[in-house]
Design a protein around this motif. Structure first.
Motif, mmCIF file in Angstrom:
data_model
loop_
_atom_site.group_PDB
_atom_site.id
_atom_site.type_symbol
_atom_site.label_atom_id
_atom_site.label_comp_id
_atom_site.label_asym_id
_atom_site.label_seq_id
_atom_site.Cartn_x
_atom_site.Cartn_y
_atom_site.Cartn_z
ATOM 1 N N ALA A 254 -35.658 17.607 3.113
ATOM 2 C CA ALA A 254 -36.824 17.790 2.236
ATOM 3 C C ALA A 254 -36.839 16.745 1.120
ATOM 4 O O ALA A 254 -37.900 16.195 0.798
ATOM 5 C CB ALA A 254 -36.820 19.196 1.651
ATOM 6 N N SER A 255 -35.693 16.454 0.547
ATOM 7 C CA SER A 255 -35.623 15.474 -0.546
ATOM 8 C C SER A 255 -35.965 14.065 -0.076
ATOM 9 O O SER A 255 -36.725 13.347 -0.735
ATOM 10 C CB SER A 255 -34.226 15.470 -1.166
ATOM 11 O OG SER A 255 -33.927 16.728 -1.698
ATOM 12 N N ILE A 256 -35.400 13.677 1.045
ATOM 13 C CA ILE A 256 -35.667 12.338 1.574
ATOM 14 C C ILE A 256 -37.147 12.199 1.947
ATOM 15 O O ILE A 256 -37.779 11.188 1.652
ATOM 16 C CB ILE A 256 -34.760 12.035 2.783
ATOM 17 C CG1 ILE A 256 -33.299 11.939 2.328
ATOM 18 C CG2 ILE A 256 -35.189 10.756 3.497
ATOM 19 C CD1 ILE A 256 -32.289 11.944 3.458
ATOM 20 N N TYR A 257 -37.702 13.234 2.584
ATOM 21 C CA TYR A 257 -39.125 13.192 2.923
ATOM 22 C C TYR A 257 -39.975 13.116 1.651
ATOM 23 O O TYR A 257 -40.980 12.405 1.615
ATOM 24 C CB TYR A 257 -39.539 14.406 3.763
ATOM 25 C CG TYR A 257 -40.983 14.325 4.163
ATOM 26 C CD1 TYR A 257 -41.370 13.616 5.291
ATOM 27 C CD2 TYR A 257 -41.976 14.917 3.384
ATOM 28 C CE1 TYR A 257 -42.702 13.507 5.643
ATOM 29 C CE2 TYR A 257 -43.308 14.806 3.728
ATOM 30 C CZ TYR A 257 -43.661 14.104 4.857
ATOM 31 O OH TYR A 257 -44.986 13.981 5.190
ATOM 32 N N SER A 258 -39.565 13.823 0.619
ATOM 33 C CA SER A 258 -40.312 13.794 -0.645
ATOM 34 C C SER A 258 -40.313 12.399 -1.268
ATOM 35 O O SER A 258 -41.330 11.960 -1.817
ATOM 36 C CB SER A 258 -39.737 14.811 -1.626
ATOM 37 O OG SER A 258 -39.909 16.114 -1.113
ATOM 38 N N ILE A 259 -39.196 11.706 -1.188
ATOM 39 C CA ILE A 259 -39.139 10.326 -1.679
ATOM 40 C C ILE A 259 -40.104 9.457 -0.874
ATOM 41 O O ILE A 259 -40.866 8.665 -1.431
ATOM 42 C CB ILE A 259 -37.700 9.772 -1.610
ATOM 43 C CG1 ILE A 259 -36.812 10.498 -2.627
ATOM 44 C CG2 ILE A 259 -37.676 8.259 -1.832
ATOM 45 C CD1 ILE A 259 -35.332 10.260 -2.443
ATOM 46 N N GLY A 260 -40.097 9.628 0.440
ATOM 47 C CA GLY A 260 -41.032 8.892 1.284
ATOM 48 C C GLY A 260 -42.475 9.236 0.970
ATOM 49 O O GLY A 260 -43.356 8.368 1.023
ATOM 50 N N SER A 261 -42.720 10.495 0.617
ATOM 51 C CA SER A 261 -44.076 10.917 0.258
ATOM 52 C C SER A 261 -44.581 10.176 -0.970
ATOM 53 O O SER A 261 -45.739 9.763 -1.030
ATOM 54 C CB SER A 261 -44.102 12.424 -0.018
ATOM 55 O OG SER A 261 -43.780 13.136 1.135
ATOM 56 N N ILE A 262 -43.705 10.006 -1.938
ATOM 57 C CA ILE A 262 -44.081 9.269 -3.144
ATOM 58 C C ILE A 262 -44.419 7.822 -2.786
ATOM 59 O O ILE A 262 -45.427 7.273 -3.246
ATOM 60 C CB ILE A 262 -42.954 9.330 -4.198
ATOM 61 C CG1 ILE A 262 -42.806 10.770 -4.703
ATOM 62 C CG2 ILE A 262 -43.215 8.369 -5.343
ATOM 63 C CD1 ILE A 262 -41.547 11.025 -5.494
#
Length: 139
Positions: free
Chosen positions: A123-131
């Motif tokens: 979830a954290s890595i995907y969130s960074i990618g989302s940004i």
């Protein structure tokens, strides 16, 4: 029967440049903001299915991930277009690797902490990618 003449090299080059520009515009269409946290949560849930003794939960979450993204893509007019942002694509791949690793190490009768840690990482890595994706499509 009507005959269309052959394009000049300059016309062909212009047409190819237009195709590339249009494809890039489609691939870089901004996503709805709500899709980013929903996907992050679904990826975490997908990793956590490794703690359950049910393949149905695994398949159910996978189906929901696919359905949410395909339906949203159809509504945006870009159902199968992958974004061009390399940082986002890298984060998606790393997030997927975290989910796959959680599935590999997950054991319903074993310790839960590795799977929970990998779910949080996904979830954290995907969130960074989302940004990264959000910033690259909202210029």
């Amino acid at each position: 029967m009507e005959s269309i003449g052959e394009p000049t090299p300059a016309e062909a080059r212009t047409a190819l440049d237009d195709i590339d520009r249009i494809q890039r515009a489609v691939r870089d269409t901004p996503w709805p903001v709500w899709l980013y946290p929903v996907n992050a949560a679904l990826l975490a849930m997908f990793a956590l299915t490794a703690l359950l003794d049910s393949r149905l939960a695994f398949l159910g979450v996978a189906a929901v991930i696919i359905a949410v993204n395909v339906v949203t893509g159809y509504r945006m007019g870009t159902p199968w277009a992958l974004p061009t942002d390399r940082g986002f694509l890298t984060c998606v791949a790393l997030s997927g690797f975290s989910v796959a690793l959680a599935q590999a190490v997950g054991d319903p009768s074993g310790p839960a902490w590795p799977v929970v840690l990998l779910a949080a990482a996904a979830a954290s890595i995907y969130s960074i990618g989302s940004i990264l994706h959000y910033r690259s499509t909202r210029r």
